[in-house]
Scaffold this active site. Structure first.
Site, PDB file in Angstrom:
ATOM      1  N   SER A 208       0.610  -1.098  -0.121  1.00 37.82           N
ATOM      2  CA  SER A 208      -0.035   0.001   0.187  1.00 37.82           C
ATOM      3  C   SER A 208       0.854   1.215   0.000  1.00 37.82           C
ATOM      4  CB  SER A 208      -1.015  -0.162   1.140  1.00 37.82           C
ATOM      5  OG  SER A 208      -0.125  -0.213   2.538  1.00 37.82           O
ATOM      6  N   HIS A 236      -5.327  -4.547  -1.202  1.00 38.72           N
ATOM      7  CA  HIS A 236      -5.412  -3.747  -2.273  1.00 38.72           C
ATOM      8  C   HIS A 236      -5.261  -4.098  -3.690  1.00 38.72           C
ATOM      9  CE1 HIS A 236      -4.564  -0.173   0.899  1.00 38.72           C
ATOM     10  NE2 HIS A 236      -3.953  -1.192   1.310  1.00 38.72           N
ATOM     11  N   LYS A 267     -12.399  -1.786   1.816  1.00 38.08           N
ATOM     12  CA  LYS A 267     -11.772  -1.231   0.854  1.00 38.08           C
ATOM     13  C   LYS A 267     -12.624  -1.079  -0.437  1.00 38.08           C
ATOM     14  CE  LYS A 267      -7.129  -1.726   2.756  1.00 38.08           C
ATOM     15  NZ  LYS A 267      -7.211  -0.716   3.824  1.00 38.08           N
TER      16      LYS A 267
HETATM   17  N1  PLP Z   1      -3.778  -5.492   5.054  1.00 40.07           N
HETATM   18  C1  PLP Z   1      -3.641  -4.521   4.364  1.00 40.07           C
HETATM   19  C2  PLP Z   1      -2.625  -4.762   3.267  1.00 40.07           C
HETATM   20  C3  PLP Z   1      -4.053  -3.365   4.578  1.00 40.07           C
HETATM   21  O1  PLP Z   1      -3.829  -2.095   3.891  1.00 40.07           O
HETATM   22  C4  PLP Z   1      -5.175  -3.218   5.543  1.00 40.07           C
HETATM   23  C5  PLP Z   1      -5.801  -1.958   5.814  1.00 40.07           C
HETATM   24  O2  PLP Z   1      -5.197  -0.703   6.151  1.00 40.07           O
HETATM   25  C6  PLP Z   1      -5.444  -4.362   6.337  1.00 40.07           C
HETATM   26  C7  PLP Z   1      -4.756  -5.468   6.053  1.00 40.07           C
HETATM   27  C8  PLP Z   1      -6.374  -4.292   7.258  1.00 40.07           C
HETATM   28  O3  PLP Z   1      -7.798  -4.180   6.798  1.00 40.07           O
HETATM   29  P1  PLP Z   1      -9.095  -3.932   7.606  1.00 40.07           P
HETATM   30  O4  PLP Z   1      -9.200  -2.425   7.508  1.00 40.07           O
HETATM   31  O5  PLP Z   1     -10.265  -4.713   7.215  1.00 40.07           O
HETATM   32  O6  PLP Z   1      -8.702  -4.337   9.002  1.00 40.07           O
END
Ligand code: PLP
Length: 421
Positions: A208, A236, A267
């Site tokens: 990200s 992502h 997302k």
């Molecule tokens: N994994 C990644 C790569 C993320 O970018 C995020 C959120 O920022 C998460 C996991 C966590 O996702 P959630 O918002 O559903 O807890």
């Protein structure tokens, strides 16, 4: 009465030794917290929150702000967060199934809509089964401990998301951290890990901060050579990467080689909340028995399930939305590159405008907001020192005019601050 007593204690107005003990402890706590907060401010890493007074979308109104601003920093890649059909599905689920379950799944928290959504997620990813979690953070903290024992090994990319790092911390497997997307280093670590029972390679599908995509073909080849399993976090990627939006594994042609996928409903898939694991049925069965964030946290609320379910329907009907986002990403990346900026990553709607200097990233982001464009600067410790950037995220619901307006503002601001000639 109980509330009144607490208020008196907090105000220091109670009586007896308990009050003076907790008064001293709370004064000490306040001092420690204030010092800690001051350190954060001093380090320049304080994160302030802008308060939004409208729905999530390409145009936002901020509390106290006047005109709407153009938003380029949400993970709302497909624009489904405020899609009318997604909202309607949430309202219908709320009316039919109620506000919430007041229960974890295995006590009295499983409704038909939870099972339907799990089945739909598994079908979307072409996997055997799926399990829902309150968030992908929970899915990531729940999987490694449930799956791996001290006899096993987990090999993790050094830039994996914080939730993967935390999940791995919680498990007792042998831990290897390989250099970011470095296949030589991964191979060396896999060789060392041959002594363990199971080997699990864990990576973000798309990272990200840089918008770069894990070399999954090479990872899967190495996994095959060294008899390892592959886990990807597709937060992502789900919904928009690959010809039909299935994700990084589809994009790179390895859908049959990745064993486990964790992803989010928070997302691209409607943006409400929730996460999941999808993969082999026996793994999902085990997670329902052993995974702590699943066993000990409330069921997903019906409205949230309704949003995600409708988002998946829309994506399975047509990939027009994902294609529109890809075209807009391409427009932004090529126009910004032509203007003289360096955009990290490739073909991903996360478009980090690389600036290097932390102050430059901060003042440019502020100047962009003065021009009605909401973007965020990232600097150390979120990204490495000297690699400060402004992260722009493209959504299917940005118009071509929105994109062009953003590029024009970047060009003006970039020239003003000497970031481009
Ligand atoms: N994994 C990644 C790569 C993320 O970018 C995020 C959120 O920022 C998460 C996991 C966590 O996702 P959630 O918002 O559903 O807890």
């Amino acid at each position: 009465m109980w509330r009144g007593a607490v208020v008196r204690v907090l105000r220091g107005g109670g009586a007896g030794t308990l009050r003076s003990a907790s008064g001293a402890a709370s004064a000490q706590l306040r001092r420690l917290l204030e010092n800690e907060l001051e350190d954060i401010r001093g380090a320049g890493t304080w994160k302030s929150e802008r308060i939004i007074a409208s729905r999530q979308g390409p145009h936002l109104r901020l509390v106290g702000g006047g005109a709407k601003i153009l938003n380029f920093c949400a993970n709302n890649y497909l624009g489904l967060s405020s899609h009318p059909e997604v909202i309607r599905a949430a309202v219908e689920a709320l009316e039919k199934f109620g506000a919430g379950l007041s229960s974890v799944r295995f006590i009295c928290g499983t409704q038909s809509i939870h099972k339907d959504l799990e089945e739909k997620i598994a079908r979307f990813h072409q996997r055997e089964d799926a399990i829902l979690y309150p968030s992908c953070f929970d899915a990531n903290t729940g999987i490694f401990e449930a799956l791996l024992t001290p006899e096993d090994a987990v090999l993790s990319d050094e830039l994996n998301h914080a939730s993967i790092i935390d999940g791995i911390r919680l498990c007792k497997a042998n831990k290897y951290r390989y250099k970011h997307m470095d296949m030589q280093d991964l191979e060396a670590k896999l060789q060392d890990a041959q002594k363990h029972r199971l080997r699990l390679v864990a990576t973000d599908g798309a990272f990200s901060m840089d918008g770069d995509i894990a070399p999954l073909r090479e990872i899967c080849q190495l996994a095959q050579k060294y008899d390892a399993l592959v886990f990807i976090d597709e937060c992502h990627a789900t919904g928009f990467l690959g010809p039909t939006g299935r994700g990084t594994d589809e994009l790179l042609g390895v859908m049959d080689k990745v064993t486990i996928i964790n992803s989010t409903l928070g997302k691209a898939l409607g943006g409400a909340a929730g996460g999941y694991t999808t993969g082999p049925r026996s793994l999902i069965d085990l997670l329902r028995q052993r995974s702590r964030p699943y066993l000990f946290s409330n069921s997903l609320p019906p409205a949230v399930v309704g949003c995600a379910s409708k988002a998946l329907d829309l994506l399975m009907e047509s990939n027009a939305i994902a294609q529109s986002m890809a075209a807009k990403t391409q427009r932004f990346r090529s126009k910004m590159t032509a203007a003289g900026f360096t955009i990290s990553g490739k073909d991903h709607p996360i478009c980090p405008v690389m600036l290097g200097d932390a102050r430059l990233a901060a003042v440019m982001a502020e100047d962009m907001l003065n021009r009605g464009i909401y973007v965020i600067g990232f600097s150390y410790p979120v990204v490495p020192k000297g690699k400060a950037r402004i992260r722009v995220q493209i959504s299917a619901v940005h118009s071509d005019e929105d994109i062009d307006h953003c590029v024009e503002a970047f060009t003006e601001v970039g020239r003003k601050h000497g970031a481009i000639p």
